[in-house]
Design a protein around this motif. Structure first.
Motif, PDB file in Angstrom:
ATOM      1  N   ASP A 273       0.312  -4.347  -1.889  1.00  0.00           N
ATOM      2  CA  ASP A 273       1.705  -4.397  -1.423  1.00  0.00           C
ATOM      3  C   ASP A 273       2.401  -3.044  -1.483  1.00  0.00           C
ATOM      4  O   ASP A 273       3.542  -2.921  -1.074  1.00  0.00           O
ATOM      5  CB  ASP A 273       2.510  -5.396  -2.264  1.00  0.00           C
ATOM      6  CG  ASP A 273       2.047  -6.826  -2.074  1.00  0.00           C
ATOM      7  OD1 ASP A 273       1.445  -7.116  -1.019  1.00  0.00           O
ATOM      8  OD2 ASP A 273       2.281  -7.651  -2.979  1.00  0.00           O
ATOM      9  N   LYS A 274       1.722  -2.040  -2.016  1.00  0.00           N
ATOM     10  CA  LYS A 274       2.340  -0.730  -2.194  1.00  0.00           C
ATOM     11  C   LYS A 274       2.055   0.192  -1.014  1.00  0.00           C
ATOM     12  O   LYS A 274       0.941   0.226  -0.492  1.00  0.00           O
ATOM     13  CB  LYS A 274       1.813  -0.048  -3.456  1.00  0.00           C
ATOM     14  CG  LYS A 274       2.199  -0.737  -4.734  1.00  0.00           C
ATOM     15  CD  LYS A 274       1.653   0.028  -5.920  1.00  0.00           C
ATOM     16  CE  LYS A 274       1.970  -0.698  -7.206  1.00  0.00           C
ATOM     17  NZ  LYS A 274       1.385  -0.022  -8.359  1.00  0.00           N
ATOM     18  N   LEU A 275       3.083   0.948  -0.626  1.00  0.00           N
ATOM     19  CA  LEU A 275       2.915   2.035   0.330  1.00  0.00           C
ATOM     20  C   LEU A 275       2.962   3.317  -0.494  1.00  0.00           C
ATOM     21  O   LEU A 275       3.940   3.589  -1.187  1.00  0.00           O
ATOM     22  CB  LEU A 275       4.024   2.032   1.378  1.00  0.00           C
ATOM     23  CG  LEU A 275       3.912   3.117   2.445  1.00  0.00           C
ATOM     24  CD1 LEU A 275       2.645   2.922   3.279  1.00  0.00           C
ATOM     25  CD2 LEU A 275       5.135   3.108   3.349  1.00  0.00           C
TER      26      LEU A 275
ATOM     27  N   ASP B 105      -6.582  -2.513   3.357  1.00  0.00           N
ATOM     28  CA  ASP B 105      -5.170  -2.642   3.722  1.00  0.00           C
ATOM     29  C   ASP B 105      -4.724  -1.687   4.824  1.00  0.00           C
ATOM     30  O   ASP B 105      -3.619  -1.819   5.347  1.00  0.00           O
ATOM     31  CB  ASP B 105      -4.286  -2.395   2.486  1.00  0.00           C
ATOM     32  CG  ASP B 105      -4.640  -3.312   1.337  1.00  0.00           C
ATOM     33  OD1 ASP B 105      -4.852  -4.512   1.579  1.00  0.00           O
ATOM     34  OD2 ASP B 105      -4.720  -2.828   0.190  1.00  0.00           O
ATOM     35  N   ASN B 106      -5.567  -0.741   5.195  1.00  0.00           N
ATOM     36  CA  ASN B 106      -5.197   0.274   6.190  1.00  0.00           C
ATOM     37  C   ASN B 106      -5.933   0.081   7.515  1.00  0.00           C
ATOM     38  O   ASN B 106      -6.073   1.025   8.300  1.00  0.00           O
ATOM     39  CB  ASN B 106      -5.468   1.670   5.612  1.00  0.00           C
ATOM     40  CG  ASN B 106      -4.672   1.914   4.355  1.00  0.00           C
ATOM     41  OD1 ASN B 106      -3.492   2.200   4.427  1.00  0.00           O
ATOM     42  ND2 ASN B 106      -5.308   1.759   3.202  1.00  0.00           N
TER      43      ASN B 106
ATOM     44  N   LYS C 127      -1.691   2.289   2.431  1.00  0.00           N
ATOM     45  CA  LYS C 127      -1.399   1.052   1.714  1.00  0.00           C
ATOM     46  C   LYS C 127      -2.479   0.765   0.678  1.00  0.00           C
ATOM     47  O   LYS C 127      -3.657   1.030   0.904  1.00  0.00           O
ATOM     48  CB  LYS C 127      -1.330  -0.126   2.687  1.00  0.00           C
ATOM     49  CG  LYS C 127      -0.227  -0.014   3.707  1.00  0.00           C
ATOM     50  CD  LYS C 127      -0.318  -1.156   4.696  1.00  0.00           C
ATOM     51  CE  LYS C 127       0.594  -0.929   5.870  1.00  0.00           C
ATOM     52  NZ  LYS C 127       0.337  -1.889   6.951  1.00  0.00           N
TER      53      LYS C 127
END
Length: 132
Positions: A17-19, A130-131, A14
C-alpha cells in the motif's frame, strides 16, 4: 534501455500500500516474462547505502543482504559510500509504468558474485508485483 547489472534510480514505486520515492535498484534480469499472469520486463533488487559503521553491522546480520563496496559500482552520481543489496526481495517492473534513470552499473565480477549469492540463498524470496 537498461540491462542486467545496471544501477537505476526509480522515482516512485509501490510496495504493498506504500508509494516510495526515489530509490536505487540493481537490475538482475532484463528479460520479458510473466509472474502471476502479469507481464514484466525487468527484475530488480533494492540497494541502500550504509549511514555509519553501526548500521553496516546491523544490516549485514540479515542473511539476505549482500554487501556492495563503493568500488564495485560505476555510477554518476557516486555517493562514495559502501552499501548493500536486499536480495530476498525481487521487484518485478514494467518499464513503461515507472519513471527511472540509469545512473551506472555494477562491475562484472561483483555482479556475478551477487547473482551467485542470490542463487545460493536459502531463504524465501518475496516477489513484489505491485509495479506491474
Amino acid at each position: 534501455m537498461c540491462k542486467a547489472g545496471d544501477i537505476l534510480i526509480v522515482e516512485n514505486y509501490k510496495h504493498g500500500d506504500k508509494l516510495i520515492g526515489r530509490h536505487s535498484f540493481v537490475v538482475i534480469n532484463d528479460k520479458d516474462g510473466k509472474i502471476s499472469s502479469l507481464d514484466y520486463d525487468m527484475v530488480c533488487n533494492v540497494m541502500s547505502s550504509f549511514k555509519n559503521p553501526q548500521q553496516r553491522e546491523k544490516k549485514l546480520k540479515f542473511r539476505g543482504n549482500f554487501e556492495v563496496k563503493n568500488g564495485d559500482l560505476l555510477t554518476n552520481p557516486n555517493n562514495g559510500k559502501d552499501g548493500f543489496v536486499k536480495t530476498e526481495q525481487f521487484y518485478f517492473f514494467k518499464k513503461e509504468k515507472i519513471d527511472f534513470e540509469v545512473i551506472g552499473r555494477m562491475n562484472p565480477e561483483p555482479f556475478q558474485k551477487l547473482l551467485k549469492f542470490i542463487e545460493e540463498l536459502n531463504i524465501p524470496i518475496e516477489a513484489i508485483v505491485d509495479n506491474l
